[in-house]
Design a protein around this motif. Structure first.
Motif, short mmCIF file in Angstrom:
data_model
loop_
_atom_site.label_atom_id
_atom_site.label_comp_id
_atom_site.label_asym_id
_atom_site.label_seq_id
_atom_site.Cartn_x
_atom_site.Cartn_y
_atom_site.Cartn_z
N SER A 1361 0.84 -1.19 0.00
CA SER A 1361 0.00 0.00 0.00
C SER A 1361 0.88 1.24 0.00
CB SER A 1361 -0.92 -0.02 1.24
OG SER A 1361 -1.61 1.21 1.36
N GLU A 1445 -5.41 0.17 -5.15
CA GLU A 1445 -5.67 0.52 -3.76
C GLU A 1445 -7.10 1.03 -3.58
OE1 GLU A 1445 -2.42 2.24 -1.20
OE2 GLU A 1445 -1.67 2.81 -3.18
N TRP A 1473 -6.99 -1.64 3.02
CA TRP A 1473 -7.85 -2.63 2.38
C TRP A 1473 -8.64 -3.40 3.43
CZ3 TRP A 1473 -8.88 -2.76 -2.64
CH2 TRP A 1473 -9.52 -3.87 -3.17
#
Length: 1674
Positions: A1361, A1445, A1473
């Motif tokens: 991420s 994302e 997430w």
């Protein structure tokens, strides 16, 4: 009728609470030898009698240790206990002690009682010569006793005192508490208000001489009054009760009753206590003083006596008969009988007690007995609670009685629970209760008793299950009041008999079990006897209501409502119940009237309760359950008015536009068709019911289902999706449900779906699966079976998802080979080695050992969260083998020579990293990992491997399950690496929570923050560095002022550890921790912005910044003393040590803030002096920091990287090719700055585009990696960009290698989890380069290992991420200062390299065919939102894949012609997430269910697609001119020949189509109707190719109807057996005409009847012909 059998609920093994409290307090053993006594009681016994709002005695205390006026009442949960040992009294609940009392003398007994002057219960304590009474208001009354008192008993308005047999024996007053000398503490000291009973001299030596010496019983009504003698009435006169052999054995504190036993007469008596005036008492017996003190006296009147036992009853208690009449029970042990005396209580108009008379007596066999509250809790009969009787029978069974009616039998459960049984031979076995027998019961409180078994154990058991149903209790109470005694007695027997006990014996204990038992008993009566007796009422002419009720419309309405309404509610099934008619009290012939009257009175009673509950808005759920039962009773009795009333009262549907009442399921409806589907779901009208409808009626419903199939609303229930044929959406809907709701959801789906639906088995096994599982594919680096069988920690990586994604090549096998460290490495040597060759072997083996020790870094990333822990097995850690093998010498093994090399450094930190890799493969659970499992894996001695496992578990958040005592236990081992793992792991588990306990542990490991008075601790520098980073993780994003201030000082502080060389690593850890605390907060994180930032820039070495003294803000004395420890060289701060940490802190604090001010102060070299002043590696850190601050300016382009290079360096690089005459020009400094700037820019791009798979970023980083690689060693690969050549002569080889591998590592960040082949080939080449040159050290090998692991992160199921927290974790893991050896922690602690786990997230999605349950390929259209650099973009991915994302993801759509479309709409949010099993997540753990269209194969079986092949194949097998079943079977093996059933089963999962195809194949040989065969073949093709299984039934029905109709017309027989088929055909044609004319919209789906337009015309003309023929015949 047999009685019911139930299990006792074993609460646990019983031990007096007082003994438990003594053990917890560690009482001396000598006190344990004293005898003790106790009694249990309910909390209501000590509660205030006037109401719950008043204070209770439980808020007082029986203690000399605590304040008697404590305001906190004890909890009402559980049983309360008064425990007496010697002179000590303990009031407790379980192990919790409420109050204590220490007496100077031995306590004889104690009891609770109530006195009229006190609203609270009083605790009366009898001692040898004193009676102490304790009140709730803090008053303590000590009453001296001139005579010995044997016992005390509570009464409703006082206390009964009974003298000893030698009643005239006096007690010496000298030892009484009157002098207050024997008290352990005075009233003033203890806070008590003592009112000691002290009467005049008339009472002191000789008080009421005649009365005291004569009477045997006294009554104390008030602590300050004189105990009054009692009288008995004989022959109309009152005399003193002076028979000392009449020993009291029981009294009631509710009603004025006393039970006694006369030993000489061997008789029991029941006495009624009455109040009489003094004038009625014989005055010659009464002293004048006593008559002045009281105008009332007490007398006992014997109301019952019985000579029935040679000894006194062992137990006497009050209970309640089934009709609510109180009974007194005597347990006669010698006769093994429980004698019960039924009492009749007469009350006056004011409910005052008038008289009590014995009514009758009866007895039952009993070894032991007790009064319990089981059948009717919370019910009171007058002043008494409704109590039952539990009896220990002759067969050692517990029997529950209500009065003399036996209700059920209780047994010990088969599995009592863990650690409840203690046996010398078989302790803890589950079958021990078969061998145990109940020998006694005692200590009954409410519905709980103590059960004594034959091995001496005592178990606390409950006769009622918790929780209890308030509705069931209310119904039972209403029936007990409203029903006649005979009716209720019979009903209670049924309720507690075999049928009712089944709910308690077999089902789980829940609230509905009691309601099910009650409702099932009532419905059993209705179902078994089938009463339908209508109550006749005289007709009233002209009554509109009666006319409406008796109308046909109302009867149809009732039938519809009963079938679809309340009657369809889930009620207990009682069809298998059985009654014995002999049990009916009115006789066999009168059974129906008996139950009819019983049900009628039940209806009246429960209806009253129903009307009462309707007024309570909190009981709506109970009202719904009760009305369903009332509906059944009313329907059984034929009460139409009641039935109609209950139906209308509980409607929850809606009225459609046609006026029809209908249940509508939850969900949105945009069209009439969608509303129709919801109505079908609400009415539970599924496909099974749809198949039973006539053709014309079912067509509009099938049209609605067909139209809603492609894109139904997203908020529908799962049953609606199943109804329209979208099982994929139903599975997605059910995926967010909890496990406890899955069964209920499955039942709803079964009711909606077709009952004969079968799951389609996979058509073929993917070829890739066989290739992967084959023996050849498992080859690693060699073919040796011995090494191939070793466990390397990666054997689990092959799963369905990885097979689909990487199964068509051997890249996963290659990754496993490259990262395997569990087997010796191959060393190339000659066949006959010499002495020099052996030295060469050791040199090669040492270089290869550097690579082997770095492999766990990559293996941990490769297997990240790829498997689950087996909680019953220990965690397997693969071996770290540093030995080599010689292929030229038959794979002989060679080990490192410890005399030549220091092997110890290869065993500490590498083993730690190996443990981390083993722990990282365990995926986070849905809940917390078991604490017991972590403790189970703990070794006896601390090890480096277990330290790494702890860090891995902490990074996954599992260490939250450890208690703080477990953490301290690890810390006390004094193993440094274990402490590092624990500190970082616990802080990662509690990241961002500022947990106080964890905070104290971390600050304990920072000696600089200890108080001056704290003893000096010498902790290693690595340990302190780990503690600092752990503090940053714990306080992440909090901007905690004190923590920030402390960490700012730690950047410039000299480490107090044992290794001065590691002080740069300490400063980096402090800077990283500071950046985490103020992560992304910018200037808003500081109270004093200028001074704080200036101090950071002072650590960096910025020119012109104020000195250190002026930058320190408001330092305390303690802080000023600590400043003396600042890291200074002379008068200046050592910038070489502090600059990296301060730079990292600025990068994290101002991350993504776009602060141009900070970027301008972090300037790059612009002059030759700056090049000499700044270290090249510091320039790289500055470039990274500047880019993280200006996050949005980063672009994956060559121009952007060139913009990072200052002009002086650009010009310097251009001048390298020409002659250099300038003395000030330093070519080496220019080139060093250039390569570090380029490497820093590439790292910045790698972090920004981590996990994005950006093609631009990948191509740019790949080109720069090839450029640096060509500078070091020429390779065939070329780049598309032009860069300066010949740099290596100006820069050392080590710097070039570091820059190259940092760029490659950045490239792997961008392509994380993708397994990109081009990048993988580059990494494999870099790993395979020869290590003998000495330039490929441990740090370089670590980056290559990391890069391979990142490229296949989590086996391709994980990625990175780019949130603030993730960027911080990646920056710490990719810190550009690489270690030189396995134990090098000077500049950066190696444990920090594993923090990349905090940046990883599982964004992969795998599509699963809902029909087969197999993972399949499927194209997805992914849409990301618009940003400032690009517009809204859509691209295609093939599953399994990794999604973008959450911050940019907008839409995911299932596309392609083979699967039904499905759209997942998302709201882009800057959040992590969704975690696994997150109910709000749109992807169920990364699984997306899809449904394949009929007529299509999966992409695994048919990568190209064969829709046209289906058409050609169908026409080939269905060609009637060549169709011959026998020839088809004979030529089945020929190429190009098919059987129609095989072809249909290939393209369709519908069982009806497959079955029809098989029927056609079997029957065409015997049937010569070519038209019908052609019709069937075209029908199959239509159904299969257009995914319309519903067409099959429709057209077959049309064909058979038209054929039968035409045959009748041709035969001139117009007598039709089915008169409805014409109407059905008319409806079908009207439906088709409405579609053609546009009255009904068909949307994107073709209409059902438009498939064969010519055939529809034939049907229409046939109907018209038949109609005309019928009209002509008429």
């Amino acid at each position: 009728m047999s009685i019911g059998v139930r299990d006792l609920t074993v609460l646990g093994e019983f031990k007096p609470f007082g003994l438990v409290a003594e053990e917890l307090e560690g009482k001396p053993l000598e006190t344990a030898s004293e005898e003790h006594q106790y009694f249990l009681f309910h909390a209501d016994v000590a509660r205030e009698s006037d109401g719950p709002a008043a204070a209770t005695l439980s808020s007082a205390a029986v203690s000399a240790d605590l304040d008697f006026s404590s305001p906190s009442p004890p909890s009402d949960d559980g049983d309360h206990e008064i425990f007496i040992r010697g002179s000590r009294i303990t009031w407790s609940t379980g192990s919790r002690v409420h109050k204590r009392y220490n007496s100077p003398k031995t306590v004889i007994m104690a009891c609770w009682c109530r006195m009229e002057a006190f609203p609270d219960a009083l605790l009366c304590v009898l001692q040898i010569d004193t009676l102490s009474i304790y009140g709730a208001s803090g008053e303590v009354f000590c009453i001296p006793l001139p005579f010995a008192i044997a016992s005390i008993f509570p009464l409703p308005f006082g206390l009964l005192l009974q003298k000893v047999v030698d009643g005239n024996r006096r007690i010496s007053i000298s030892g009484s508490p009157l002098n207050a000398k024997d008290l352990s503490r005075s009233g003033k000291d203890s806070g008590w208000n003592h009112h000691v009973f002290h009467q005049p001299n008339s009472f002191e030596p000789v008080i009421k001489e005649n009365e005291a010496t004569t009477s045997s019983h006294f009554i104390l009504r008030h602590p300050l009054e004189e105990p009054q003698a009692t009288y008995i009435e004989e022959r109309g006169k009152f005399i003193f009760m002076k028979d000392f052999e009449e020993r009291t054995i029981w009294s009631s504190d509710v009603v004025p009753l006393m039970a006694s036993y006369h030993k000489s007469k061997m008789q029991h008596s029941i006495w009624l206590l009455e109040t009489v005036s003094h004038c009625e008492v014989e005055t010659s017996m009464v002293d004048a003083v006593s008559t002045e003190l009281s105008t009332q006296q007490f007398s006992f009147r014997r109301i019952w006596q019985g000579k029935c036992s040679q000894s006194a009853a062992s137990k006497v208690f009050l209970a309640t008969d089934m009709d609510g009449v109180p009974i007194i029970c005597f347990l006669l042990v010698d006769q093994k009988v429980l004698l019960a005396v039924r009492l009749q209580i007469d009350e006056g108009n004011d409910e005052a007690l008038v008289d009590i008379k014995p009514h009758m007596s009866w007895s039952i066999p009993a070894l032991d007995a007790a009064s319990v509250i089981v059948t009717r809790p919370r019910v009171e009969v007058g002043r008494l609670p409704f109590s039952d009787i539990v009896v220990l029978g002759a067969e050692n069974h517990l029997l529950l009685y209500s009065g003399k009616q036996c209700l059920c039998r209780y047994l010990l459960p088969i599995r009592p629970g863990k650690n409840l049984l203690r046996s010398k031979h078989s302790a803890g076995t589950t079958g021990m209760f078969y061998e145990l027998k109940i020998t006694g019961i005692k200590d009954a409180v409410d519905g709980r008793i103590n059960v004594i078994v034959n091995n001496g154990q005592i178990f606390r058991c409950s006769l009622r299950r918790n929780p209890t149903s308030s509705l069931a209790n209310d119904c039972i109470t209403a029936m007990a009041v409203g029903l006649q005694f005979s009716f209720y007695s019979h009903f209670a027997t049924l309720l507690w008999g075999d049928f009712g006990s089944a709910y308690f014996f077999h089902s789980r204990p829940h609230t509905d079990s009691e309601w099910d038992a009650f409702a099932g008993t009532v419905m059993r009566i209705c179902d078994r006897y089938g009463i339908r007796m209508q109550r006749q009422s005289p007709p009233v002419s002209g009554a509109n209501w009666d006319f409406l009720v008796n109308s046909k419309l109302h009867k149809c309405y009732l039938r519809h409502s009963i079938g679809q309404g309340i009657f369809s509610m889930n009620m207990p099934n009682c069809s298998d119940a059985d009654y014995n008619d002999s049990q009916i009290q009115d006789g066999q012939n009168e059974g129906r009237p008996f139950y009819s009257q019983l049900l009628a009175e039940t209806l009246d009673s429960l209806h009253c309760l129903y009307e009462s509950l309707k007024l309570d808005k909190l009981r709506k759920q109970d009202v719904g359950q009760l009305v369903a039962l009332l509906f059944t009773i009313a329907a059984s009795l034929g009460e139409a008015n009641y039935v109609d009333y209950y139906i209308r009262a509980e409607r929850k549907g809606r009225i459609l536009s046609t006026g029809v009442y209908c249940e509508i399921a939850n969900g949105s409806a945009r069209t009439i068709e969608e509303l129709t589907v919801l109505a079908m779901v609400g009415e539970r009208f599924g496909r099974q019911q749809l198949d039973l409808l006539p053709l014309g009626v079912s067509l509009p419903l099938r049209h609605a289902l067909d139209k809603c199939r492609e894109s139904p609303p997203t908020d529908w229930p799962a049953a609606a999706y199943v109804l329209v044929g979208r099982e994929d959406l139903a599975m997605a809907c059910l995926g967010s449900l909890r496990k406890e709701h899955e069964n209920q959801g499955s039942l709803n789906l079964v009711a909606i779906s077709v009952p004969y639906t079968l799951h389609l088995q996979p058509v073929s096994v993917p070829s890739s699966l066989t290739e992967i599982t084959g023996a050849d594919s498992m080859k690693l680096e060699d073919s040796d079976a011995l090494h191939r069988s070793l466990e390397d920690g990666m054997e689990h990586i092959y799963n369905s998802s990885t097979q689909l994604r990487f199964g068509r090549d051997l890249r996963l096998n290659e990754v496993r080979r490259l990262l395997c460290s569990a087997r010796p490495v191959a060393i190339e040597t000659p066949v006959n080695p010499s002495a020099s060759d052996q030295d060469l072997q050791q040199h090669q083996l040492w270089n290869l050992a550097q690579r082997t020790t770095a492999l766990p870094f990559g293996r941990g990333a490769f297997t990240l969260a790829s498997t689950y822990a087996v909680l019953t097995e220990a965690l397997h850690v693969p071996k770290l083998v540093l030995a080599g093998r010689l292929p030229a010498q038959q794979n002989a093994t060679v080990n490192l020579d410890p005399n030549l090399r220091n092997i110890s450094e290869l065993r500490s930190w590498p083993e730690f990293h190996n443990g981390v890799a083993a722990g990282l493969r365990l995926a986070p659970f849905e809940g917390k990992m078991s604490r017991a499992w972590i403790q189970y894996n703990r070794p006896e001695e601390p090890s480096f491997t277990h330290a790494g496992i702890l860090l891995a578990l902490g990074l996954h958040g599992h260490l939250c399950s450890l208690a703080m005592t477990d953490v301290y236990r690890y810390l006390t081992q004094e193993h440094d690496i274990t402490t590092v793992g624990v500190l970082l792991g616990v802080a990662a588990s509690y990241r961002g929570t500022m947990h106080p306990e964890v905070s104290r542990i971390l600050y304990l490991h920072v000696p600089s923050r200890h108080q001056l008075s704290f003893p000096e601790l010498e902790l290693p520098t690595n340990l302190q560095s780990a503690a600092l980073v752990a503090i940053g993780l714990l306080y992440e994003g909090s901007a905690h002022p004190f923590t920030m201030k402390m960490l700012l000082g730690e950047i410039g502080r000299r480490s107090g550890g044992d290794n001065v060389l590691e002080r740069e690593g300490y400063a980096v850890a402090a800077g990283y921790a500071l950046g985490l605390v103020a992560l992304g907060r910018g200037k808003g994180a500081f109270g004093f912005v200028d001074s704080f930032v200036d101090r950071l820039f002072h650590y960096i070495g910025e020119k012109g910044v104020r000195n250190e003294k002026s930058s320190v803000v408001s330092q305390t004395t303690d802080d000023h003393i600590r400043i003396l420890g600042q890291m200074v060289d002379g008068a200046h701060i050592n910038v070489d040590v502090t600059a990296p940490g301060a730079t990292i802190a600025l990068a994290l604090i101002f991350m993504k803030t776009e602060s141009e001010e900070m970027v301008s102060r972090l300037h790059l070299p612009v002059t030759h002096f700056d090049l000499q002043y700044l270290r090249p590696d510091f320039i790289m850190l500055r470039v990274i920091t500047r880019n993280l601050i200006m996050w949005s300016n980063m672009q994956p382009s060559r121009n952007w990287i060139d913009s990072q290079i200052p002009d002086i360096i650009k010009l310097g690089v251009l001048r390298l090719d020409g002659a250099i005459d300038d003395d000030e020009f330093d070519a080496e400094a220019v080139v060093q700055a250039y390569v570090n700037i380029v490497a820093g820019a590439c790292i910045s791009l790698g972090i920004k585009y981590a996990g994005t798979k950006s093609e631009e970023a990948q191509e740019l980083l790949y080109n720069y990696a090839i450029y640096f690689l060509n500078e070091i060693k020429h390779v065939p690969a070329t780049t598309t960009i032009t860069l300066p050549k010949g740099m290596l002569q100006y820069v050392d080889r080590g710097t070039s290698e570091i820059c190259l591998h940092l760029i490659v590592l950045s490239l792997s960040l961008v392509m994380a989890g993708s397994g990109h082949l081009q990048t993988f080939r580059l990494l494999r080449y870099l790993r395979g380069r020869c290590s003998t040159e000495g330039h490929i050290n441990y740090g370089i090998q670590m980056t290559v290992s990391f890069a391979i692991g990142f490229l296949f992160l989590g086996g391709g199921m994980q990625t990175f991420s780019t949130g603030n927290s993730a960027v911080a974790a990646l920056l710490m893991a990719l810190y550009p200062r690489l270690p030189t050896g396995p134990s090098d922690n000077r500049c950066h602690l190696q444990a920090f390299r594993h923090l990349y786990v905090l940046a990883a997230e599982s964004r992969r999605v795998q599509t699963v065919d809902v029909d087969t349950g197999l993972p399949v390929y499927c194209p997805l259209e992914v849409t990301i939102k618009e940003t400032e650099h690009y517009s809204e973009t859509s691209f295609c991915e093939v599953t399994p894949c990794i999604l973008p994302e959450r911050s940019v993801l907008k839409t995911v759509r299932v596309c392609g012609p083979r699967y039904w479309p499905q759209v997942i709409q998302l709201i882009p949010e800057d959040k992590p997430w969704w975690r696994f099993r997150d109910k709000t997540g749109p992807f169920n753990g990364g699984i997306l269910y899809i449904k394949r269209k009929v007529g299509s194969c999966s992409y695994v079986d048919d990568p190209i697609g064969c829709q046209s092949l289906l058409s050609r194949a169908m026409h080939k097998v269905c060609d009637t001119s060549d169709m011959n079943c026998s020839n088809t079977r004979n030529n089945n093996s020929a190429p190009g020949s098919y059987k129609i059933d095989q072809l249909v089963s290939t393209f369709s999962a519908d069982p009806s189509l497959i079955g029809f195809a098989q029927l056609c194949c079997d029957s065409w040989n015997s049937r010569a109707d070519a038209n019908f065969q052609e019709f069937c073949s075209q029908l199959l093709f239509e159904c299969v190719s257009k995914d319309r299984p519903a067409l099959l039934q429709i057209y077959l029905s049309l064909y058979t109807a038209i054929e039968a109709m035409w045959e009748q017309v041709k035969s001139c027989r117009l007598v039709f057996e089915d008169s409805l088929f014409l109407s059905s055909l008319k409806l079908a044609l009207a439906y088709n005409e409405a579609l053609i004319n546009g009255k009904l919209s068909c949307g994107s789906m073709q209409t059902l009847l438009l498939a064969f337009p010519a055939y529809v015309n034939i049907v229409s003309s046939s109907v018209q012909s038949v109609q005309q023929a019928v009209e002509w015949s008429l």
